[in-house]
Each structure stands twice: as structure tokens, then as C-alpha cells.
Design a protein around this motif. Structure first.
Motif, PDB file in Angstrom:
ATOM      1  N   GLU A 112      48.550  34.608  95.167  1.00  0.00           N
ATOM      2  CA  GLU A 112      49.015  33.626  94.186  1.00  0.00           C
ATOM      3  C   GLU A 112      48.099  33.341  93.164  1.00  0.00           C
ATOM      4  OE1 GLU A 112      49.311  29.563  96.165  1.00  0.00           O
ATOM      5  OE2 GLU A 112      47.924  29.958  97.359  1.00  0.00           O
ATOM      6  N   LEU A 113      48.525  33.063  91.861  1.00  0.00           N
ATOM      7  CA  LEU A 113      47.879  32.864  90.531  1.00  0.00           C
ATOM      8  C   LEU A 113      48.301  31.558  89.917  1.00  0.00           C
ATOM      9  CD1 LEU A 113      47.995  36.500  89.163  1.00  0.00           C
ATOM     10  CD2 LEU A 113      46.174  35.453  90.278  1.00  0.00           C
ATOM     11  N   LEU A 114      47.547  31.001  89.271  1.00  0.00           N
ATOM     12  CA  LEU A 114      48.219  30.220  88.215  1.00  0.00           C
ATOM     13  C   LEU A 114      47.885  30.339  86.691  1.00  0.00           C
ATOM     14  CD1 LEU A 114      49.071  26.748  87.993  1.00  0.00           C
ATOM     15  CD2 LEU A 114      46.491  26.451  87.863  1.00  0.00           C
ATOM     16  N   ARG A 115      48.927  30.458  86.121  1.00  0.00           N
ATOM     17  CA  ARG A 115      48.909  30.697  84.621  1.00  0.00           C
ATOM     18  C   ARG A 115      49.054  29.519  83.736  1.00  0.00           C
ATOM     19  NH1 ARG A 115      50.267  36.177  83.860  1.00  0.00           N
ATOM     20  NH2 ARG A 115      51.081  37.174  85.736  1.00  0.00           N
ATOM     21  N   VAL A 116      47.867  29.421  82.979  1.00  0.00           N
ATOM     22  CA  VAL A 116      47.829  28.136  82.089  1.00  0.00           C
ATOM     23  C   VAL A 116      47.624  28.458  80.496  1.00  0.00           C
ATOM     24  CG1 VAL A 116      46.876  26.049  81.594  1.00  0.00           C
ATOM     25  CG2 VAL A 116      46.800  26.783  84.003  1.00  0.00           C
ATOM     26  N   GLY A 117      48.409  28.151  79.775  1.00  0.00           N
ATOM     27  CA  GLY A 117      48.308  28.473  78.227  1.00  0.00           C
ATOM     28  C   GLY A 117      49.490  27.737  77.694  1.00  0.00           C
ATOM     29  N   PHE A 118      50.200  28.811  76.658  1.00  0.00           N
ATOM     30  CA  PHE A 118      51.161  28.388  75.997  1.00  0.00           C
ATOM     31  C   PHE A 118      52.196  29.309  75.507  1.00  0.00           C
ATOM     32  CE2 PHE A 118      47.628  29.256  72.956  1.00  0.00           C
ATOM     33  CZ  PHE A 118      48.590  30.304  72.123  1.00  0.00           C
ATOM     34  N   ALA A 119      53.483  29.386  75.042  1.00  0.00           N
ATOM     35  CA  ALA A 119      54.377  30.093  74.869  1.00  0.00           C
ATOM     36  C   ALA A 119      55.039  29.939  73.457  1.00  0.00           C
ATOM     37  CB  ALA A 119      55.297  30.549  75.920  1.00  0.00           C
ATOM     38  N   PHE A 120      55.356  31.074  72.850  1.00  0.00           N
ATOM     39  CA  PHE A 120      56.510  30.936  71.523  1.00  0.00           C
ATOM     40  C   PHE A 120      57.425  31.836  71.917  1.00  0.00           C
ATOM     41  CE2 PHE A 120      52.388  29.866  69.603  1.00  0.00           C
ATOM     42  CZ  PHE A 120      52.604  28.997  68.724  1.00  0.00           C
ATOM     43  N   HIS A 121      58.728  31.172  71.750  1.00  0.00           N
ATOM     44  CA  HIS A 121      60.085  31.848  71.660  1.00  0.00           C
ATOM     45  C   HIS A 121      60.692  31.909  70.556  1.00  0.00           C
ATOM     46  CE1 HIS A 121      59.445  30.993  76.251  1.00  0.00           C
ATOM     47  NE2 HIS A 121      59.318  29.825  75.947  1.00  0.00           N
ATOM     48  N   PHE A 122      61.356  32.959  70.064  1.00  0.00           N
ATOM     49  CA  PHE A 122      61.762  33.112  68.821  1.00  0.00           C
ATOM     50  C   PHE A 122      62.881  34.309  68.698  1.00  0.00           C
ATOM     51  CE2 PHE A 122      57.703  35.273  68.700  1.00  0.00           C
ATOM     52  CZ  PHE A 122      58.063  36.455  68.272  1.00  0.00           C
ATOM     53  N   GLN A 123      63.297  34.344  67.435  1.00  0.00           N
ATOM     54  CA  GLN A 123      64.336  35.342  67.733  1.00  0.00           C
ATOM     55  C   GLN A 123      64.008  36.110  66.175  1.00  0.00           C
ATOM     56  OE1 GLN A 123      67.438  36.213  69.396  1.00  0.00           O
ATOM     57  NE2 GLN A 123      67.670  37.987  67.945  1.00  0.00           N
ATOM     58  N   ARG A 124      63.735  37.606  66.415  1.00  0.00           N
ATOM     59  CA  ARG A 124      63.628  38.401  65.119  1.00  0.00           C
ATOM     60  C   ARG A 124      63.897  40.013  65.686  1.00  0.00           C
ATOM     61  NH1 ARG A 124      61.089  39.497  60.461  1.00  0.00           N
ATOM     62  NH2 ARG A 124      60.050  41.469  60.143  1.00  0.00           N
ATOM     63  N   GLY A 125      65.020  40.138  65.692  1.00  0.00           N
ATOM     64  CA  GLY A 125      65.619  41.553  65.899  1.00  0.00           C
ATOM     65  C   GLY A 125      65.822  41.690  67.150  1.00  0.00           C
ATOM     66  N   ALA A 126      65.259  40.655  68.079  1.00  0.00           N
ATOM     67  CA  ALA A 126      65.395  40.448  69.690  1.00  0.00           C
ATOM     68  C   ALA A 126      64.998  39.110  69.892  1.00  0.00           C
ATOM     69  CB  ALA A 126      64.768  41.584  70.250  1.00  0.00           C
ATOM     70  N   GLN A 127      65.345  38.519  71.207  1.00  0.00           N
ATOM     71  CA  GLN A 127      65.052  37.297  71.604  1.00  0.00           C
ATOM     72  C   GLN A 127      63.598  37.637  72.298  1.00  0.00           C
ATOM     73  OE1 GLN A 127      66.412  34.305  70.974  1.00  0.00           O
ATOM     74  NE2 GLN A 127      64.381  33.465  71.824  1.00  0.00           N
ATOM     75  N   ILE A 128      62.492  37.242  71.274  1.00  0.00           N
ATOM     76  CA  ILE A 128      61.065  37.621  71.602  1.00  0.00           C
ATOM     77  C   ILE A 128      60.313  36.547  72.049  1.00  0.00           C
ATOM     78  CG2 ILE A 128      58.810  38.343  70.894  1.00  0.00           C
ATOM     79  CD1 ILE A 128      60.345  40.217  68.799  1.00  0.00           C
ATOM     80  N   THR A 129      59.562  36.601  73.348  1.00  0.00           N
ATOM     81  CA  THR A 129      58.718  35.722  73.722  1.00  0.00           C
ATOM     82  C   THR A 129      57.146  35.988  73.861  1.00  0.00           C
ATOM     83  OG1 THR A 129      60.355  34.705  75.481  1.00  0.00           O
ATOM     84  CG2 THR A 129      58.082  33.996  75.838  1.00  0.00           C
ATOM     85  N   VAL A 130      56.228  35.230  73.312  1.00  0.00           N
ATOM     86  CA  VAL A 130      54.771  35.484  73.298  1.00  0.00           C
ATOM     87  C   VAL A 130      54.296  34.667  74.316  1.00  0.00           C
ATOM     88  CG1 VAL A 130      52.686  35.934  72.068  1.00  0.00           C
ATOM     89  CG2 VAL A 130      54.949  36.493  71.003  1.00  0.00           C
TER      90      VAL A 130
END
Length: 217
Positions: A112-130
Motif C-alpha cells: 500500500e502507498l500514500l500519494r500526497v501532492g496536487f493535480a491539474f485537470h484541463f481540456q487541450r485536445g483531450a481531457q488531460i490530468t497532470v
């Protein structure tokens, strides 16, 4: 299906990456705190081992659970010609007792893991998530409050976009095009093909922080 690339960045440059992403995407970041349990099947479920991930979003007022299965990477000439990995993905919302149910079906906790950080969701030619996150391991079973970094000083960056068998080429092109804007700070490649940190990242980070942002697409 989804298109995905990954890379790593030193924690000291994450602030600059956040500034760049905000300038490129024009949206606010979302905080990320994900408890991820990897479960594997035992022999009585068939000859081929099966792996699924049970994901709990701890940022929600009431933690929500999702079960996720990631298939093998697409192969063939088409896959070799694109710079992103294309793979089948199946996700479904589940109840909080999903772990007990999966255990009864023969799945056992592998890690098991814990992922801590942030994300950006946006549309640019596709629905991209970083997503940008530190990967942490648990010292005790399910003890998320005692998690420690797997690789101190390094964070994982992942760029994903949903696709289908009909449009994966267009989605892959959109992901690759966007990733070019991040090149001054990190290399992004197919999972498993990491090329390490970018030697020029420190200079690029200093420049971004000094001018306070990037160019909006």
C-alpha cells in the motif's frame, strides 16, 4: 483506455512546476491525498495472476473508494510509433467495505502507498490530468499518518488522458504536445522508461519563480 507518461522531479523544483502548470492550464490545482492498496489474486482464481488497486480519496469530506484495474500496454507497430503508453483501464466506485469483499474473493494485499501532492485537470485536445505527488510507504498496516517517502527529495509526475481504440492516436498527440512545454523541468516518457531528472531543471525553475508564471495556452 488511457494514454499516460511519467517522469520525476526534485522536490525543490515542484514550486516552479506548479507555477508553470498554472500558467499553461489556467485552472486551479486540486490537492491530492490518495491511499492506494495493491491487491493480487491467489492461485485459485486462475492460472494468470490478477492485480487490482483499491484507491481511497482522503481529500473528500467523506473518503470515497474506487477499484481500478490496469491492463497491459498496447503492443504492435502503432504503439511503437507514439511516445506515450496506451493501456486499458477499468474503474468503478465501490463502498468502504470493498477490501473485505475483495479478500473474500481471493485477493490479498501486496502493498500500500500514500500519494500526497496536487493535480491539474484541463481540456487541450483531450481531457488531460497532470498529477504531482510524493510516493510514501506505510510503516504499519493502513497507518497513513505514519507514512514516509519512498524516495525522499523526489516526486512523481504523471500525465494521463482517457482514450478509446478509435481516438488514441489523437489523444496521444495531444498529450505529447502538452508535455513539450514541461521539458525544461522534467523528462516525461512511457512508464518504466524513466530517464531521470533534467540537468537544466534548476536554471529553468529559478527563471519560472522569478517571473511568477508561464505562458497560458
Amino acid at each position: 483506455m488511457e494514454c499516460v507518461v511519467q517522469g520525476i522531479i526534485e522536490t525543490q523544483h515542484v514550486e516552479a512546476l506548479e507555477i508553470l502548470l498554472h500558467g499553461l492550464c489556467g485552472v486551479r490545482k486540486e490537492r491530492l491525498c490518495i491511499h492506494e492498496l495493491c491487491l493480487k489474486s491467489v492461485a485459485n482464481l486462475g492460472l494468470v495472476s490478477s492485480e487490482i488497486r483499491l484507491i481511497c480519496d482522503l481529500e473528500q469530506p467523506e473518503p470515497t473508494w474506487t477499484v481500478r484495474h490496469v491492463g497491459g500496454a498496447m503492443r504492435g507497430a502503432g504503439a511503437e510509433q507514439i511516445s506515450v503508453l496506451v493501456r486499458p483501464v477499468v474503474e468503478s466506485k465501490v463502498s468502504k467495505n470493498a477490501l473485505r469483499i475483495l479478500n473474500s474473493l481471493g485477493y490479498k494485499l501486496d502493498h500500500e502507498l500514500l500519494r500526497v501532492g496536487f493535480a491539474f485537470h484541463f481540456q487541450r485536445g483531450a481531457q488531460i490530468t497532470v498529477t504531482v505527488s510524493s510516493i510514501n510507504k506505510m510503516l504499519k498496516l493502513h497507518a497513513t499518518d505514519e507514512a514516509v517517502p519512498v524516495t525522499p527529495g523526489i516526486q512523481l509526475v504523471e500525465v494521463t488522458a482517457p482514450s478509446s481504440s478509435e481516438n488514441y492516436s489523437e489523444v496521444a498527440a495531444a498529450v505529447s504536445s502538452f508535455c513539450e512545454y514541461l521539458a525544461p523541468l522534467l523528462h516525461l516518457s512511457k512508464p518504466g522508461n524513466s530517464t531521470g531528472v533534467v540537468p537544466t531543471a534548476a536554471a529553468a525553475a529559478a527563471s519560472l519563480i522569478s517571473d511568477g508564471g508561464g505562458t497560458k495556452l
